[in-house]
Design an enzyme around this catalytic site. Structure first.
Site, PDB file in Angstrom:
ATOM      1  N   SER A   1      19.680  61.563  59.753  1.00 32.20           N
ATOM      2  CA  SER A   1      21.056  61.936  59.472  1.00 32.20           C
ATOM      3  C   SER A   1      21.159  63.460  59.572  1.00 32.20           C
ATOM      4  CB  SER A   1      21.372  61.440  58.065  1.00 32.20           C
ATOM      5  OG  SER A   1      22.719  61.571  57.826  1.00 32.20           O
TER       6      SER A   1
ATOM      7  N   GLU B   1      28.526  72.478  68.637  1.00 31.40           N
ATOM      8  CA  GLU B   1      29.438  71.583  69.370  1.00 31.40           C
ATOM      9  C   GLU B   1      30.182  70.693  68.371  1.00 31.40           C
ATOM     10  OE1 GLU B   1      27.417  68.921  71.985  1.00 31.40           O
ATOM     11  OE2 GLU B   1      26.030  68.222  70.450  1.00 31.40           O
TER      12      GLU B   1
ATOM     13  N   LYS C   1      31.451  67.659  66.103  1.00 30.41           N
ATOM     14  CA  LYS C   1      30.792  66.488  65.511  1.00 30.41           C
ATOM     15  C   LYS C   1      31.707  65.295  65.732  1.00 30.41           C
ATOM     16  CE  LYS C   1      28.503  64.848  61.335  1.00 30.41           C
ATOM     17  NZ  LYS C   1      28.925  63.473  61.471  1.00 30.41           N
TER      18      LYS C   1
ATOM     19  N   ARG D   1      22.187  52.795  64.900  1.00 30.57           N
ATOM     20  CA  ARG D   1      21.240  53.535  64.080  1.00 30.57           C
ATOM     21  C   ARG D   1      20.485  52.643  63.103  1.00 30.57           C
ATOM     22  NH1 ARG D   1      22.897  58.767  60.812  1.00 30.57           N
ATOM     23  NH2 ARG D   1      23.574  57.437  59.130  1.00 30.57           N
TER      24      ARG D   1
ATOM     25  N   GLU E   1      26.938  59.326  70.471  1.00 34.49           N
ATOM     26  CA  GLU E   1      27.969  58.733  69.624  1.00 34.49           C
ATOM     27  C   GLU E   1      28.946  57.958  70.504  1.00 34.49           C
ATOM     28  OE1 GLU E   1      27.437  59.627  66.467  1.00 34.49           O
ATOM     29  OE2 GLU E   1      29.293  59.303  65.354  1.00 34.49           O
TER      30      GLU E   1
ATOM     31  N   LYS F   1      31.265  70.312  57.927  1.00 29.68           N
ATOM     32  CA  LYS F   1      32.389  69.370  57.864  1.00 29.68           C
ATOM     33  C   LYS F   1      33.695  70.112  57.625  1.00 29.68           C
ATOM     34  CE  LYS F   1      30.744  65.080  57.700  1.00 29.68           C
ATOM     35  NZ  LYS F   1      30.963  64.267  56.635  1.00 29.68           N
TER      36      LYS F   1
ATOM     37  N   CYS G   1      75.712  60.998  41.879  1.00 31.03           N
ATOM     38  CA  CYS G   1      77.133  60.760  41.588  1.00 31.03           C
ATOM     39  C   CYS G   1      77.429  59.291  41.280  1.00 31.03           C
ATOM     40  CB  CYS G   1      78.004  61.235  42.751  1.00 31.03           C
ATOM     41  SG  CYS G   1      77.828  60.213  44.220  1.00 31.03           S
TER      42      CYS G   1
END
Ligand code: IVH
Length: 706
Positions: free
Chosen positions: A103, A137, A139, A160, A198, A346, A443
């Site tokens: 990770s 680059e 994510k 993964r 990805e 992030k 009103c």
């Protein structure tokens, strides 16, 4: 395992408890925290329906890591910290990765990035002033994949999984068109290679898919990631094929020659590997990445992407920063969880859950009633949010939102915060439906809802609530732009009985104002000056400030360009108004009614007596558009914040170059210029797929090429 509603509520309670806790007290509480994290991992990875933000998940995870490090006797082999999160199920064959799929460690601010730089330098034995290149680059927010090529052929693809073993999804991956089935690795002397990347879905595809699902009555995907990861593990590869996934490659994790020798050092840097993969036909973010000469340059790159992310074709949730030199990467090494040579910076969380405390019903300048949710304050992308519009009755009904509910709130780009959904599974039973009023809160007139409108409106022309809101709009930046005359001052004057209609804004008693608490002579004089200045405004500003339903700034400008003296509009019929671009029968009817109304005629006469300009000025007649201009015949729209000039100025420039400026995204729009923090307009344009999207730079490049 699945969690029962009772367990779900209990874990939700414990989540709040642990998020507030600085330390974990004992062994039992540590195990409880592990269970809370396991629960959230299940919501995220198995259900694709997280209850908390990634940011809060990371806080829980870090709290557990800290606790286990400080008290090894409370640690456990089965802890979520001892493995990478798993997506394993029983439907696919499980395969070993050639090397563990780790990770990334997260960074949330510049201090985290600088701490990362210091750690890396220490591991590499570099002093603060020695050169160290970073490869940065986007994510990508999708599903991780590992693909193996042997003898130049794609032979295996896997998810993964738990990091060591993943699910074999070769048949599905072969349907991804940006993943070559053959690639000439042999030309590099490489016999077998494993690439990491990805699988993602473009925002445009995501919107199109959701649109179709809406028509088909299927549940919608919350985001492109969910739409990508789900179908990556579809049983039938034709389902994956139909979704049109893309695959970005960002790492070479294994490379070997025919003789079994590793070839990972065939290229010395991350950047050179990526260029090579690009040459072999892989999709790598070549144009979107940068080799940064220092961590400061990385910070600039992060800053650029924070603005650019909305305009980008794919959803990204941060920037990944890697040591560029592979020998340096080796020196840094890895923990069981992440490589020490990379960090994921992030972006600030845009979604968070909160509690809906109550609903207020606000009246707008044309009498529309807007339900506004009061929520427990949450931080979203750097801003505290405690009020969120619920738009209208249908919005509430579609989402079945109730008072007392836990709700998911989102604030993205310049989009006003909104409630994505409620979590019915967390209900305790005492939540109350939101009762929409049948009468105007100001009103008490019964509300009406026209057939093709979403909002309930107060039909009373003399409604006090409506009138007050119209005055606030009249003085606002968009309309008469009266500096210093904001909402609170207008409310104060209104409560004092000084404002019966708009013309009273131009006959204020400045001595009385100077005597008000907190005002004084100077403030009163400043206000007088701003009001005097506004009296001389171009006509379109006044027309926009009259609060005629469906008459926004653009239409006001078009009308002002065709009339010399505002009261002359009383002679116009609906046909004549409808000859103006974007004026439909409803807007035309409203205009005819407004100018025929004796109260309004009288109000305009009084304004004129008080010195307010009712005649068209130069600003109301934009120079005839350059028919040879580069944007001739094109329609254009600006969204988000421009850096180089104000939006008005940019619009004038576009008009000078022949463009017609529109006020909304529609199939008639040719060009959308996207500034910083663009939001819903951009999303809509991407959804349409027919609009050319330019960033600010591209717009000025074109404008300048004239
Ligand atoms: S580099 C050791 N680069 O983020 C892992 N990862 O949160 C090296 N991801 O598992 C990964 N975009 O699936 C890298 N440009 C990028 C990425 C990226 C997305 C994913 C990847 C990884 C996860 C970690």
């Amino acid at each position: 395992m699945r969690y029962t509603p009772d367990q779900t509520r209990e874990f939700n309670r414990l989540t709040g408890h642990f998020l507030e806790a600085a330390v974990v007290q004992n062994h039992r509480a540590t195990e409880e925290l592990r269970n809370v994290i396991r629960f959230h991992e299940w919501r995220y990875y198995v259900l694709d329906d997280p209850l908390i933000s990634d940011f809060d998940y990371d806080r829980l995870y870090k709290l557990l890591e800290r606790t286990e490090a400080a008290y090894p006797e409370w640690a456990s082999e089965e802890s979520p910290t001892r493995r990478v999160s798993s997506d394993l199920t029983e439907s696919f064959a499980t395969v070993d990765h050639l090397s563990p799929m780790l990770s990334l460690e997260n960074s949330y601010d510049l201090a985290d990035l600088e701490a990362f730089d210091l750690r890396v330098r220490k591991l590499c034995g570099l002093a603060a002033n020695e050169a160290l290149d970073y490869f940065a680059e986007p994510k990508f927010d999708g599903g991780s994949i590992a693909v193996i090529y042997e003898n130049d052929c794609l032979v295996r693809a896997a998810t993964r999984g738990d990091g060591a073993r993943g699910e074999e999804i070769t048949a599905n991956a072969r349907t991804i068109r940006s993943l070559p089935l053959r690639a000439a690795f042999s030309s590099l002397g490489i016999f077998r290679v494993e690439l990491r990347g990805e699988a993602v879905l473009s925002k445009q595809r995501f919107h199109a898919i959701n649109l179709q699902r809406e028509t088909d009555g299927l549940p919608l995907f919350a985001n492109p990631r969910n739409a990508a990861t789900g179908v990556l593990r579809a049983k039938d590869p034709s389902e994956t094929a139909a979704r049109n996934l893309d695959a970005f490659i960002f790492q070479v994790s294994h490379a070997e020659a025919q003789n079994g020798h590793t070839q990972l050092d065939a290229f010395p840097t991350q950047a050179s590997w990526m260029e090579q993969l690009d040459a072999l036909g892989f999709k790598v973010a070549l144009a979107d990445r940068k080799v940064c000469k220092s961590i400061k340059a990385v910070e600039d790159f992060v800053g650029q992407w924070t603005s650019r992310r909305d305009a980008y074709f794919y959803d990204i949730d941060g920037v990944v920063v890697k040591v560029n030199d592979l020998s340096m990467q080796q020196r840094c090494g890895s923990t069981a969880h992440h490589p020490r040579w990379a960090v994921a910076h992030k972006f600030q969380a845009r979604q968070s859950s909160s509690t809906l405390l109550g609903v207020e019903f606000q009246i707008g300048k044309i009498g529309s009633i807007t339900p506004v949710a009061k929520i427990a304050p949450v931080q979203l992308a750097g801003v505290t949010v405690s009020s969120v519009s619920l738009h209208n009755e249908d919005f509430i009904a579609q989402r079945d939102i109730r008072i007392g509910d836990q709700v998911l709130v989102e604030r993205a780009g310049d989009v006003i915060p909104y409630i994505v959904k409620a979590f019915p599974e967390l209900r305790k039973g005492d939540e109350k439906p939101i009762a929409f009023p049948s009468h105007c809160p100001a009103c008490n007139t019964p509300l009406v809802r026209e057939e093709d409108e979403a909002a309930w409106r107060c039909p009373n022309d003399r409604c006090e609530g409506k009138r007050l809101q119209c005055m606030i709009h009249h003085a606002s930046k968009d309309a008469m732009d009266i500096d210093g005359l904001g909402k609170s001052l207008i409310e104060r004057f209104y409560d004092l009985g000084w404002l019966a209609d708009l013309s009273d804004l131009y006959s204020l008693d400045y001595e009385a104002i100077a005597a008000l608490e907190g005002m004084g002579k100077k403030s009163a004089e400043n206000l007088r000056r701003s009001i005097e200045k506004a009296k001389d405004n171009p006509l379109y500003r006044l027309l926009h400030g009259l609060c005629i339903h469906h008459i926004g700034k653009k239409i006001a400008q078009r009308i002002a360009a065709q009339v010399e003296y505002l009261p002359d509009l009383a002679q116009w019929d609906a046909e004549r108004f409808m000859a103006i671009d974007d004026v439909g029968p409803v807007a035309a009817g409203n205009l005819v009614r407004f100018f025929a109304n004796p109260h309004n005629q009288q109000m305009l006469r009084r304004m004129e007596e008080l010195g307010v300009n009712l005649r068209a000025k130069d600003d109301d007649h934009p120079q005839a558009s350059g028919s040879g201009g580069i944007f001739h015949g094109k329609t254009i729209l600006f969204t988000g914040t421009l850096e180089r000039m104000g939006r008005d100025e940019a619009e004038r420039l576009a008009e000078k170059l022949g463009a017609r400026v529109l006020s909304a995204v529609s199939s008639k729009l040719d060009l959308l210029v996207v500034g910083r923090d663009a939001g819903s307009k951009l999303a809509k344009a991407q959804k349409l797929g027919t609009v050319e999207i330019l960033d600010e730079q591209a717009f000025f490049d074109r404008a300048g090429s004239q």
